[in-house]
Design a protein around this motif. Structure first.
Motif, PDB file in Angstrom:
ATOM      1  N   TRP A  15      80.667  38.603  68.444  1.00 23.30           N
ATOM      2  CA  TRP A  15      81.936  39.321  68.612  1.00 23.30           C
ATOM      3  C   TRP A  15      82.147  40.291  67.458  1.00 23.30           C
ATOM      4  CZ3 TRP A  15      86.167  39.752  65.447  1.00 23.30           C
ATOM      5  CH2 TRP A  15      87.274  40.405  65.995  1.00 23.30           C
ATOM      6  N   TYR A  34      82.517  33.124  73.455  1.00 25.67           N
ATOM      7  CA  TYR A  34      82.511  34.582  73.367  1.00 25.67           C
ATOM      8  C   TYR A  34      83.336  35.205  74.499  1.00 25.67           C
ATOM      9  CZ  TYR A  34      80.861  39.404  73.401  1.00 25.67           C
ATOM     10  OH  TYR A  34      80.803  40.778  73.395  1.00 25.67           O
ATOM     11  N   PHE A  94      86.883  35.039  73.633  1.00 26.12           N
ATOM     12  CA  PHE A  94      87.233  36.097  72.686  1.00 26.12           C
ATOM     13  C   PHE A  94      87.503  37.406  73.426  1.00 26.12           C
ATOM     14  CE2 PHE A  94      84.581  34.134  68.993  1.00 26.12           C
ATOM     15  CZ  PHE A  94      85.533  33.148  68.835  1.00 26.12           C
ATOM     16  N   GLN A  95      86.675  37.699  74.417  1.00 20.64           N
ATOM     17  CA  GLN A  95      86.786  38.961  75.133  1.00 20.64           C
ATOM     18  C   GLN A  95      88.027  39.029  76.025  1.00 20.64           C
ATOM     19  OE1 GLN A  95      84.593  40.640  73.256  1.00 20.64           O
ATOM     20  NE2 GLN A  95      83.832  41.717  75.060  1.00 20.64           N
ATOM     21  N   VAL A 143      91.028  37.905  75.307  1.00 27.87           N
ATOM     22  CA  VAL A 143      92.286  37.959  74.570  1.00 27.87           C
ATOM     23  C   VAL A 143      93.014  39.259  74.899  1.00 27.87           C
ATOM     24  CG1 VAL A 143      93.321  38.048  72.268  1.00 27.87           C
ATOM     25  CG2 VAL A 143      91.422  36.491  72.726  1.00 27.87           C
ATOM     26  N   SER A 184      94.453  42.613  74.966  1.00 31.25           N
ATOM     27  CA  SER A 184      94.132  43.774  74.125  1.00 31.25           C
ATOM     28  C   SER A 184      95.369  44.344  73.437  1.00 31.25           C
ATOM     29  CB  SER A 184      93.456  44.869  74.963  1.00 31.25           C
ATOM     30  OG  SER A 184      94.310  45.281  76.019  1.00 31.25           O
ATOM     31  N   ILE A 186      95.734  42.874  70.043  1.00 31.62           N
ATOM     32  CA  ILE A 186      94.780  43.461  69.098  1.00 31.62           C
ATOM     33  C   ILE A 186      95.272  44.829  68.627  1.00 31.62           C
ATOM     34  CG2 ILE A 186      92.406  44.274  68.829  1.00 31.62           C
ATOM     35  CD1 ILE A 186      91.588  42.208  70.916  1.00 31.62           C
ATOM     36  N   THR A 224      92.224  40.880  62.569  1.00 32.31           N
ATOM     37  CA  THR A 224      92.309  40.758  64.021  1.00 32.31           C
ATOM     38  C   THR A 224      91.756  39.425  64.489  1.00 32.31           C
ATOM     39  OG1 THR A 224      92.065  43.155  64.277  1.00 32.31           O
ATOM     40  CG2 THR A 224      91.632  41.802  66.218  1.00 32.31           C
ATOM     41  N   PHE A 225      90.629  39.040  63.893  1.00 29.97           N
ATOM     42  CA  PHE A 225      90.023  37.772  64.302  1.00 29.97           C
ATOM     43  C   PHE A 225      90.876  36.581  63.871  1.00 29.97           C
ATOM     44  CE2 PHE A 225      87.226  34.135  63.539  1.00 29.97           C
ATOM     45  CZ  PHE A 225      86.647  34.017  64.795  1.00 29.97           C
ATOM     46  N   ILE A 257      92.445  36.759  67.645  1.00 25.60           N
ATOM     47  CA  ILE A 257      91.339  36.277  68.470  1.00 25.60           C
ATOM     48  C   ILE A 257      91.188  34.761  68.380  1.00 25.60           C
ATOM     49  CG2 ILE A 257      88.863  36.407  68.887  1.00 25.60           C
ATOM     50  CD1 ILE A 257      90.347  38.922  69.653  1.00 25.60           C
ATOM     51  N   SER A 267      92.065  31.915  71.261  1.00 23.18           N
ATOM     52  CA  SER A 267      90.895  31.280  71.869  1.00 23.18           C
ATOM     53  C   SER A 267      90.773  29.808  71.518  1.00 23.18           C
ATOM     54  CB  SER A 267      89.617  32.009  71.421  1.00 23.18           C
ATOM     55  OG  SER A 267      89.676  33.378  71.744  1.00 23.18           O
TER      56      SER A 267
END
Length: 277
Positions: free
Chosen positions: A109, A165, A168-169, A171, A173, A176, A189-190, A194, A198
């Motif tokens: 990621w 993963y 994560f994708q 989440v 937007s 973010i 951000t993580f 994220i 997650s």
């Protein structure tokens, strides 16, 4: 008057909450009771079918013989060594596979370039029959714990990576964008978006990995072990002692269920204070 009204409202809310909790407890007891009744019914029918020769007892045995086998092996002490070996291998594979898979998901990621490079390889590796990798691991690491552990990791790591993963994708937007609008880095951000979003998916992955860890360990023991529950299953087949086979399978089912319930307990404790998404 207002204070009295507030106290009455709070008392009413507490009573509603207590009633809701009583309903939940009652439903859980009902579900547990039905599950137990179904399990007992299956064992009774299995016992009757075996004693009445409705099934081939050489292949399927029946519960009283299986429990006698387990009791005999437990009293002699022979059983505990096999159970200990398999459970230790399973817990090691479960924890290490989950950790490595999660770290790999974070890595790909973090680097979109690396994600694009590794994506086809992960898909291909995930589609490969892991039993076919067993002989390779045996040659590389020898016929022992390491080969069994690597077989288990080959099953768990890629599945964990793909699931985490993808979480994560998925989440939102917009969350973010908010962090980036205020100058947040990729690390921010993580850490702030994220990972928290997650976390339920990561914890739920543990449930899947319990089963995957048992599959990997038993397959590895089929190939190389000289002790463990997988070894007992293979030995039972070789000497046509299918009661030993079925007793080993029953023990696996019991211990796997206990591990799964432990994960459910941990999940409940970790996520109980989190707001529902």
């Amino acid at each position: 008057m207002r204070d009295e009204a507030d106290r009455l409202e709070q008392r009413w809310i507490q009573e509603l909450h207590q009633e809701y909790r009583r309903g939940r407890r009652s439903q859980r007891r009902l579900v547990t009771g039905v599950q137990t009744a179904i399990l007992l019914l299956l064992f009774v029918l299995w016992e009757i079918a075996g004693r009445m020769k409705w099934i081939d007892v050489l292949l399927f045995s029946y519960p009283s013989k299986i429990f006698t086998q387990i009791g005999k092996d437990a009293i002699s002490g022979e059983l505990w060594g096999h159970v200990g070996v398999t459970v230790g291998e399973t817990i090691a594979g479960f924890l290490l596979g989950t950790l490595l898979g999660t770290l790999l998901a974070v890595l790909i990621w973090w680097s979109p370039f690396l994600s694009k490079v590794l994506d086809p390889y992960m898909v291909v590796f995930n589609s490969m029959p892991k039993v076919a990798l067993g002989p390779i691991f045996i040659v590389m690491f020898g016929a022992g714990f390491t080969a069994i552990l690597m077989t288990t990791l080959s099953i768990i790591v890629i599945i964990t990576t793909l699931v985490v993963y993808n979480s994560f994708q998925e989440v939102d937007s917009n969350l973010i964008k908010v962090v980036r609008t205020f100058g947040g880095s990729r690390r921010d951000t993580f850490q702030k978006v994220i990972l928290p979003a997650s976390f339920p998916a990561i914890v739920s992955t543990l449930k899947v990995n319990v089963g995957m860890a048992w599959i990997g360990v038993i397959v590895g023991e089929f190939l190389v072990a000289k002790n463990g529950l997988g070894y007992l299953i293979i030995y039972g087949f070789q000497v046509f002692n299918f009661t030993l086979v079925m007793s080993s399978l029953l023990i696996i089912a019991i211990v796997a269920t206990l591990m799964y319930q432990a994960v459910v307990y941990v999940e409940h404790r970790l996520l109980s204070g989190r707001p529902h998404r």
